[in-house]
Motif scaffolding. Structure first.
Motif, PDB file in Angstrom:
ATOM      1  N   VAL B  74       0.848  -1.192   0.000  1.00 23.45           N
ATOM      2  CA  VAL B  74       0.000   0.000   0.000  1.00 23.45           C
ATOM      3  C   VAL B  74       0.887   1.247   0.000  1.00 23.45           C
ATOM      4  CG1 VAL B  74      -1.582   1.369   1.416  1.00 23.45           C
ATOM      5  CG2 VAL B  74      -2.024  -1.049   1.066  1.00 23.45           C
ATOM      6  N   GLU B  75       1.902   1.189   0.860  1.00 20.79           N
ATOM      7  CA  GLU B  75       2.849   2.319   0.919  1.00 20.79           C
ATOM      8  C   GLU B  75       3.552   2.512  -0.410  1.00 20.79           C
ATOM      9  OE1 GLU B  75       5.884   2.825   3.961  1.00 20.79           O
ATOM     10  OE2 GLU B  75       4.571   1.689   5.284  1.00 20.79           O
ATOM     11  N   VAL B  76       3.949   1.399  -0.995  1.00 19.95           N
ATOM     12  CA  VAL B  76       4.654   1.476  -2.282  1.00 19.95           C
ATOM     13  C   VAL B  76       3.727   2.094  -3.326  1.00 19.95           C
ATOM     14  CG1 VAL B  76       5.822   0.160  -4.090  1.00 19.95           C
ATOM     15  CG2 VAL B  76       6.099  -0.504  -1.710  1.00 19.95           C
ATOM     16  N   MET B  77       2.468   1.671  -3.310  1.00 22.86           N
ATOM     17  CA  MET B  77       1.514   2.206  -4.290  1.00 22.86           C
ATOM     18  C   MET B  77       1.269   3.695  -4.052  1.00 22.86           C
ATOM     19  SD  MET B  77      -0.101   1.442  -6.997  1.00 22.86           S
ATOM     20  CE  MET B  77      -0.943   2.702  -7.921  1.00 22.86           C
ATOM     21  N   LEU B  78       1.300   4.098  -2.791  1.00 20.17           N
ATOM     22  CA  LEU B  78       1.139   5.525  -2.509  1.00 20.17           C
ATOM     23  C   LEU B  78       2.332   6.316  -3.059  1.00 20.17           C
ATOM     24  CD1 LEU B  78      -0.398   5.396   1.078  1.00 20.17           C
ATOM     25  CD2 LEU B  78      -1.534   6.132  -1.025  1.00 20.17           C
ATOM     26  N   ARG B  79       3.485   5.671  -3.070  1.00 20.86           N
ATOM     27  CA  ARG B  79       4.657   6.330  -3.679  1.00 20.86           C
ATOM     28  C   ARG B  79       4.500   6.418  -5.186  1.00 20.86           C
ATOM     29  NH1 ARG B  79      10.128   4.759  -0.410  1.00 20.86           N
ATOM     30  NH2 ARG B  79       9.297   5.201   1.656  1.00 20.86           N
ATOM     31  N   VAL B  80       3.906   5.385  -5.754  1.00 17.01           N
ATOM     32  CA  VAL B  80       3.625   5.437  -7.203  1.00 17.01           C
ATOM     33  C   VAL B  80       2.696   6.618  -7.475  1.00 17.01           C
ATOM     34  CG1 VAL B  80       2.565   4.226  -9.156  1.00 17.01           C
ATOM     35  CG2 VAL B  80       3.935   2.946  -7.498  1.00 17.01           C
ATOM     36  N   LYS B  81       1.709   6.756  -6.620  1.00 17.53           N
ATOM     37  CA  LYS B  81       0.746   7.854  -6.762  1.00 17.53           C
ATOM     38  C   LYS B  81       1.456   9.206  -6.708  1.00 17.53           C
ATOM     39  CE  LYS B  81      -3.554   9.565  -4.697  1.00 17.53           C
ATOM     40  NZ  LYS B  81      -4.582   9.305  -3.676  1.00 17.53           N
ATOM     41  N   ALA B  82       2.501   9.262  -5.867  1.00 16.99           N
ATOM     42  CA  ALA B  82       3.240  10.524  -5.717  1.00 16.99           C
ATOM     43  C   ALA B  82       4.252  10.737  -6.843  1.00 16.99           C
ATOM     44  CB  ALA B  82       3.944  10.524  -4.361  1.00 16.99           C
ATOM     45  N   GLY B  83       4.311   9.792  -7.779  1.00 17.99           N
ATOM     46  CA  GLY B  83       5.177   9.994  -8.937  1.00 17.99           C
ATOM     47  C   GLY B  83       6.470   9.194  -8.916  1.00 17.99           C
ATOM     48  N   ASP B  84       6.595   8.271  -7.966  1.00 18.34           N
ATOM     49  CA  ASP B  84       7.825   7.478  -7.873  1.00 18.34           C
ATOM     50  C   ASP B  84       7.722   6.277  -8.821  1.00 18.34           C
ATOM     51  OD1 ASP B  84       9.932   5.850  -7.220  1.00 18.34           O
ATOM     52  OD2 ASP B  84       9.694   6.090  -5.050  1.00 18.34           O
ATOM     53  N   GLU B  85       8.411   6.345  -9.931  1.00 19.75           N
ATOM     54  CA  GLU B  85       8.288   5.286 -10.931  1.00 19.75           C
ATOM     55  C   GLU B  85       9.098   4.049 -10.568  1.00 19.75           C
ATOM     56  OE1 GLU B  85       8.370   6.552 -14.935  1.00 19.75           O
ATOM     57  OE2 GLU B  85       6.533   7.673 -14.558  1.00 19.75           O
ATOM     58  N   ASP B  86      10.097   4.212  -9.750  1.00 20.51           N
ATOM     59  CA  ASP B  86      10.833   3.034  -9.274  1.00 20.51           C
ATOM     60  C   ASP B  86       9.908   2.147  -8.442  1.00 20.51           C
ATOM     61  OD1 ASP B  86      13.140   3.784 -10.503  1.00 20.51           O
ATOM     62  OD2 ASP B  86      13.961   4.805  -8.762  1.00 20.51           O
ATOM     63  N   ALA B  87       9.042   2.799  -7.687  1.00 17.95           N
ATOM     64  CA  ALA B  87       8.101   2.041  -6.865  1.00 17.95           C
ATOM     65  C   ALA B  87       7.163   1.230  -7.762  1.00 17.95           C
ATOM     66  CB  ALA B  87       7.291   2.988  -5.981  1.00 17.95           C
ATOM     67  N   PHE B  88       6.763   1.822  -8.881  1.00 17.71           N
ATOM     68  CA  PHE B  88       5.912   1.084  -9.815  1.00 17.71           C
ATOM     69  C   PHE B  88       6.685  -0.103 -10.392  1.00 17.71           C
ATOM     70  CE2 PHE B  88       4.098   0.334 -14.063  1.00 17.71           C
ATOM     71  CZ  PHE B  88       2.811  -0.007 -13.675  1.00 17.71           C
ATOM     72  N   GLY B  89       7.942   0.121 -10.719  1.00 13.46           N
ATOM     73  CA  GLY B  89       8.789  -0.960 -11.228  1.00 13.46           C
ATOM     74  C   GLY B  89       8.896  -2.103 -10.235  1.00 13.46           C
ATOM     75  N   TYR B  90       8.947  -1.754  -8.970  1.00 16.01           N
ATOM     76  CA  TYR B  90       9.012  -2.774  -7.921  1.00 16.01           C
ATOM     77  C   TYR B  90       7.731  -3.622  -7.894  1.00 16.01           C
ATOM     78  CZ  TYR B  90       8.101  -4.659  -3.334  1.00 16.01           C
ATOM     79  OH  TYR B  90       7.718  -5.489  -2.318  1.00 16.01           O
ATOM     80  N   LEU B  91       6.583  -2.943  -7.930  1.00 12.53           N
ATOM     81  CA  LEU B  91       5.315  -3.682  -7.906  1.00 12.53           C
ATOM     82  C   LEU B  91       5.184  -4.578  -9.133  1.00 12.53           C
ATOM     83  CD1 LEU B  91       2.876  -0.893  -6.643  1.00 12.53           C
ATOM     84  CD2 LEU B  91       3.667  -2.901  -5.376  1.00 12.53           C
ATOM     85  N   LEU B  92       5.645  -4.043 -10.232  1.00 10.74           N
ATOM     86  CA  LEU B  92       5.569  -4.801 -11.481  1.00 10.74           C
ATOM     87  C   LEU B  92       6.395  -6.084 -11.400  1.00 10.74           C
ATOM     88  CD1 LEU B  92       5.739  -2.690 -14.671  1.00 10.74           C
ATOM     89  CD2 LEU B  92       6.245  -5.100 -14.670  1.00 10.74           C
ATOM     90  N   GLN B  93       7.606  -5.933 -10.909  1.00  9.28           N
ATOM     91  CA  GLN B  93       8.469  -7.111 -10.794  1.00  9.28           C
ATOM     92  C   GLN B  93       7.900  -8.110  -9.788  1.00  9.28           C
ATOM     93  OE1 GLN B  93      11.094  -8.147 -12.478  1.00  9.28           O
ATOM     94  NE2 GLN B  93      10.984  -6.376 -13.817  1.00  9.28           N
ATOM     95  N   LYS B  94       7.281  -7.588  -8.785  1.00 10.32           N
ATOM     96  CA  LYS B  94       6.773  -8.463  -7.726  1.00 10.32           C
ATOM     97  C   LYS B  94       5.556  -9.276  -8.172  1.00 10.32           C
ATOM     98  CE  LYS B  94       5.495  -8.400  -2.864  1.00 10.32           C
ATOM     99  NZ  LYS B  94       5.213  -7.564  -1.699  1.00 10.32           N
ATOM    100  N   TYR B  95       4.703  -8.656  -8.987  1.00 10.00           N
ATOM    101  CA  TYR B  95       3.431  -9.311  -9.299  1.00 10.00           C
ATOM    102  C   TYR B  95       3.296  -9.787 -10.739  1.00 10.00           C
ATOM    103  CZ  TYR B  95       1.896  -7.776  -4.724  1.00 10.00           C
ATOM    104  OH  TYR B  95       1.795  -7.614  -3.372  1.00 10.00           O
ATOM    105  N   ARG B  96       4.316  -9.565 -11.553  1.00 11.08           N
ATOM    106  CA  ARG B  96       4.185  -9.925 -12.965  1.00 11.08           C
ATOM    107  C   ARG B  96       3.911 -11.423 -13.136  1.00 11.08           C
ATOM    108  NH1 ARG B  96       9.333 -11.819 -14.265  1.00 11.08           N
ATOM    109  NH2 ARG B  96       9.549 -11.297 -16.463  1.00 11.08           N
ATOM    110  N   ARG B  97       4.624 -12.223 -12.392  1.00  7.58           N
ATOM    111  CA  ARG B  97       4.479 -13.664 -12.515  1.00  7.58           C
ATOM    112  C   ARG B  97       3.078 -14.115 -12.057  1.00  7.58           C
ATOM    113  NH1 ARG B  97       6.672 -17.965  -9.135  1.00  7.58           N
ATOM    114  NH2 ARG B  97       7.118 -19.778 -10.438  1.00  7.58           N
ATOM    115  N   ALA B  98       2.658 -13.558 -10.933  1.00  9.32           N
ATOM    116  CA  ALA B  98       1.334 -13.909 -10.406  1.00  9.32           C
ATOM    117  C   ALA B  98       0.237 -13.549 -11.400  1.00  9.32           C
ATOM    118  CB  ALA B  98       1.093 -13.198  -9.082  1.00  9.32           C
TER     119      ALA B  98
END
Lengths: 176, 258
Positions: B74-98
């Motif tokens: 949730v925190e990571v997604m809030l960072r994505v919301k604030a414009g942190d694209e690295d945070a989006f990259g993290y979520l992507l790597q984490k859930y791509r397989r799932a």
């Protein structure tokens, strides 16, 4: 012998128990040992779960990330083209409404200004103070206007010359 | 980019593994790491694959994000919301397989599954400004994925003759087939296995929409009753009952293969 737990209570946990997602509590364990029906059902659920395990899914292809990055770049380009900047916080309907209001306000101001100018001009005509607009420099009209001004100036010089000559002749008369 | 990032460190590699291999994890272990099948709801620290492509590239080495608490996504997604694209990259790597796995089990081909999984992430990215931390990130993610999967299933209903899908058809890019063949099997065993896989797939996909989605999330994605209930907007007890009925049906229909 049956435990205090009811079959319904145990059965609703069977999917988790069979999938190994939870450990049975002491009460459940007791019930599953005592109740042949629930025990058998758990065993069958376990077999079904093991069968379902055979359906495996492949890993993401090597192109998955590349394609996703390309789609993301496209998405960002679309956002940028849409002006996803300082107005981004505004929801789109609000943005459209604001734009419409701005246009309406601009038109209103322009109309007001235009009508004001017409009224002012009308009043000037009524007062008879309409001035001839000065012509652009270098045009024929401008040259004629300049000539008119020059003629006035020359006429003034002539008057001055006449005064001078009159004064000179008066002085000469007095001397004689 | 935010400037107050602390380090994102490896926890479980990609955020999820196939839930078919998942087993109960002792509470002490869960406090430290996500269980192998859980989709990352219990990470104490997390990692970003550095250099995840243009626009999402992380600085060399690890990227600072900080120790993330139990529901850190949730925190990571809030960072994505604030414009942190690295945070989006993290979520992507984490859930791509799932996401690819989830979509694979709702579609006919891996290509379609990957296309839909990408669409899930694009929708997450598009919706970042309206994201509210009112639920677990995984609940939100699976709600998006479920809507896409259900719509896709409806759109392609007439194109899905369950029994004519070739389990031998290999993906052009990966060379993988629906039947992840075991080289040690004899030809006859392979045929039996194929038939069994076809039956499993057909019976799971033949379940009513909600039952099917619940089974995919429970059995293969490792979501618990509460999360499934939230994704499907049902009560927890209704979800338990839904899953029990679904497994009962599968048990009955697949018993000849057991």
């Amino acid at each position: 012998m049956r435990s205090n737990m009811k079959c319904e209570e145990v059965r609703e946990t069977l999917p988790d128990l069979a999938a190994g997602l939870m450990e049975p509590s002491d009460g459940m364990r007791e019930h599953l040992q005592a109740c042949a029906l629930c025990g058998a059902q758990l065993q069958e659920f376990r077999q079904t779960m093991a069968l379902l395990d055979e359906w495996e899914a492949p890993e993401p292809s090597p192109y998955f990330d590349t394609r996703l990055q390309a789609r993301l770049r496209q998405e960002k380009a679309v956002e940028a083209a849409r002006g996803h900047g300082w107005l981004a916080w505004l929801p789109r309907p609000a943005l459209a409404m604001a734009a419409a209001l701005a246009v309406a306000a601009g038109v209103a101001v322009w109309q007001h200004h235009a009508s004001g100018t017409v009224a002012e001009n009308g009043a000037r005509v009524m007062r008879g103070v309409v001035q001839t607009p000065s012509a652009e420099r270098g045009t024929a009209v401008s040259d004629l206007q300049t000539l008119d001004k020059d003629n006035d100036l020359y006429a003034d010089f002539d008057v001055l010359d006449d005064i001078d000559s009159q004064q000179n002749s008066a002085t000469a008369t007095a001397t004689n | 980019m935010t400037s107050d990032k602390s380090t994102i460190r490896p926890a479980t590699g990609e955020g999820t593994t196939d839930a078919s291999t998942r087993r109960t994890v002792p509470p002490s272990a869960e406090a430290q790491l996500s269980s192998p099948g859980r989709v990352g709801t219990g990470v104490s620290s997390i990692a970003l694959h550095a250099g995840f492509g243009a626009g999402l590239e992380a600085p060399p080495g690890t990227v600072a994000l900080g120790a993330v608490e139990a529901d850190g996504d949730v925190e990571v997604m809030l960072r994505v919301k604030a414009g942190d694209e690295d945070a989006f990259g993290y979520l992507l790597q984490k859930y791509r397989r799932a996401m690819v796995h989830f979509m694979f089990r709702t579609t006919r081909t891996q290509a379609a599954a990957e296309d839909l999984a990408q669409e899930v992430f694009l929708r997450v990215y598009r919706s970042r400004q309206s994201y509210e931390a009112s639920a677990k990130f995984t609940t939100w993610l699976y709600r998006i994925a479920t809507n896409l999967a259900i719509n896709h299933a409806r759109d392609t209903k007439n194109e899905r003759p369950e029994n004519t899908v070739s389990v031998d058809a290999k993906n052009e890019e990966t060379g993988q087939s629906f039947d992840l063949a075991d080289g040690a099997l004899t030809a006859e065993q392979h045929l039996v296995r194929r038939e069994r896989l076809m039956a499993i797939r057909a019976k799971v996909l033949g379940l009513p929409e909600k039952q099917r989605t619940a089974v995919l999330m429970h059995k293969y994605q490792g979501l618990d009753y509460k999360q499934i209930a939230e994704v499907l907007k049902l009560s927890e007890s209704a979800t338990k009952s839904l899953l029990f009925r679904a497994y009962e049906t599968l048990r009955e229909q697949l018993k000849e293969f057991v």
